[in-house]
Design a protein around this motif. Sequence first.
Motif, PDB file in Angstrom:
ATOM      1  N   ASP A  64       0.833  -1.193   0.000  1.00  0.00           N
ATOM      2  CA  ASP A  64       0.000   0.000   0.000  1.00  0.00           C
ATOM      3  C   ASP A  64       0.874   1.252   0.000  1.00  0.00           C
ATOM      4  O   ASP A  64       1.812   1.372   0.803  1.00  0.00           O
ATOM      5  N   ASP A  67       0.916   3.476   3.335  1.00  0.00           N
ATOM      6  CA  ASP A  67       1.581   2.767   4.431  1.00  0.00           C
ATOM      7  C   ASP A  67       3.096   2.766   4.231  1.00  0.00           C
ATOM      8  O   ASP A  67       3.864   3.014   5.159  1.00  0.00           O
ATOM      9  N   LYS A  70       4.492   6.323   4.854  1.00  0.00           N
ATOM     10  CA  LYS A  70       4.481   6.664   6.287  1.00  0.00           C
ATOM     11  C   LYS A  70       5.648   6.015   7.011  1.00  0.00           C
ATOM     12  O   LYS A  70       6.301   6.649   7.854  1.00  0.00           O
ATOM     13  N   HIS A  71       5.951   4.759   6.704  1.00  0.00           N
ATOM     14  CA  HIS A  71       6.966   4.010   7.456  1.00  0.00           C
ATOM     15  C   HIS A  71       8.392   4.223   6.948  1.00  0.00           C
ATOM     16  O   HIS A  71       9.340   3.746   7.565  1.00  0.00           O
ATOM     17  N   SER A 149      -4.196   5.354  -4.795  1.00  0.00           N
ATOM     18  CA  SER A 149      -2.802   4.967  -4.600  1.00  0.00           C
ATOM     19  C   SER A 149      -2.117   4.799  -5.953  1.00  0.00           C
ATOM     20  O   SER A 149      -2.677   4.192  -6.876  1.00  0.00           O
ATOM     21  N   TYR A 168      11.257  -1.994   6.426  1.00  0.00           N
ATOM     22  CA  TYR A 168       9.852  -2.146   6.052  1.00  0.00           C
ATOM     23  C   TYR A 168       9.656  -3.380   5.176  1.00  0.00           C
ATOM     24  O   TYR A 168       8.731  -4.189   5.393  1.00  0.00           O
ATOM     25  N   TYR A 172       7.622  -6.895   5.912  1.00  0.00           N
ATOM     26  CA  TYR A 172       6.609  -7.307   4.940  1.00  0.00           C
ATOM     27  C   TYR A 172       6.906  -8.708   4.428  1.00  0.00           C
ATOM     28  O   TYR A 172       6.012  -9.561   4.325  1.00  0.00           O
ATOM     29  N   SER A 504      -6.467   7.084   2.128  1.00  0.00           N
ATOM     30  CA  SER A 504      -5.897   6.452   0.941  1.00  0.00           C
ATOM     31  C   SER A 504      -6.871   5.424   0.391  1.00  0.00           C
ATOM     32  O   SER A 504      -7.449   4.632   1.133  1.00  0.00           O
TER      33      SER A 504
END
Length: 507
Positions: A64, A67, A70-71, A149, A168, A172, A504
């Motif tokens: 995403d 996401d 942000k990270h 997105s 990240y 994942y 989003s």
Amino acid sequence: MNTITIVGGGTSGWMTAVLLNQAYNKFGQTVKVRLIESPDIDIVGVGEATVPAIKDFLQAVGIDEMDFMKHTNATIKTGILFKNWCAPSKDGQVHTYMHPFDQEKAEKRLDVATSWLLSERRKPYDQSVSIAHALAQKNLTPKVMNSKSFQSIVPYSYHLDARLFGQYLRDYACAKGVERIEAHVSSVNSSGNIIDSLDTTKGTFKSDYFIDCTGFRSLLISQVDDDSNWHSYRDSLFCDRAVTVQTPHEAGYSSKSYTESYALNAGWAWKIDLQNRTGNGYVYSSRYIDSKTAENEFRNHLNLPDDIQFNHIEMKVGRRKQQWVGNCVSVGLSSGFIEPLESTGLHLIYLAARFFVLHNNFSGNSQSNIDNFNLTMCKTYDELKDFIVLHYVLSDRKDTEFWRDVHKTLDFCPELSKRLELWKSKVCEFFDVSDSTSHMFSDTSYRYILYGMNYFPELKIPTIDGEFEDIFQYLDERKKQACNAVLSHSDFINKIQGKSNFVSVKL
């Protein structure tokens, strides 16, 4: 093929792990994907700018966008602003141009570049034909309020924290079933060009394939080839060192939605804004200045005090002639390195992993598959090398020995030399560069560099006064409409951080 073992974490290792796991295991585990990384070895972690193709990777593996941003403290990148790459103007103004990611079309005319070249050229090429340039000037994003997105009005990519991106992707990948082993590889056991197993501090591991993501150390691939497998770019790319530093944002600072590249005495400096800090680096040639001189020049360029510590990096510039040898494939810095002037590092990782999937027929690979993989990767590196050299050889700077000598690099780029000769008398067009293997830089990108560096063809096509005025009036109106419709960069970052009600929407 039952097992693939990747050695080395960071962005190259975890990007490869995520992509291979998605390719082979999205409907249940078919292949065991394992990654071994040492807690004692630091990653280079300076690849913080990207090209738009990074979105292809993120979408392909199901990540995403919001996401991810942000990270990784990511920001939007609409292009690269080049400064000081040519001599200053007669009135002392620093030469500036932009390489954005879009190029608008000229309706009912010859293409927009030809139209601009034949026009009165009232504004520079990038300002005339690019919406992304107009957005960058106002620090806007190509996102409107209801953008889904990865969707936008013009192409874009990201600035990101390379270390956070690696972490990240690690989280994942592990959540998707990739096995992570924290261990140090003590020996590589091989027979000829086949790696049989790895001895580590957590035991011995066998595998059908081994992916080398160990960076400049090239721990695995060096065991199944020798020095003759290296093709150096030393004669065409002079820069082989970097000095880097991170600087925090002061209160009220607004992150730029573009990368800056400022040419210095023996190379160039990058400036990449993230959400919380700025990444800075000076890529230079050790043939012309030493590390201490480079650090002092860079410190003065950034206006930093003497107590700020810098990081120094040595870079092995070139590529492997064979990046897939036996059952070992090198990815990332272990396969080759081209200075990050056009942010190609992460894309080369993605291409290598993707090409491996496309060439791996799962039940034993013919030599023709391996040969074609190697040929494709070599052509990709050579093509990108030429594109980087283009920036240097078009410069008219003569103020330092580096800039006086850098024109000699064209002697080692015969294909680029032929193209430059061609582009003296015709516009650069798609078919001139359509044999690209990477498809990273088309005629659109070449035009921005050529015309931004004042390399214009002599066109003798008959025209009439004012013939092209309506085209550029139309494009100016489109730029105004875009600027009025999109989100500012600061507003978009606030939405990423959850400081507004923006939601989003996944594709």
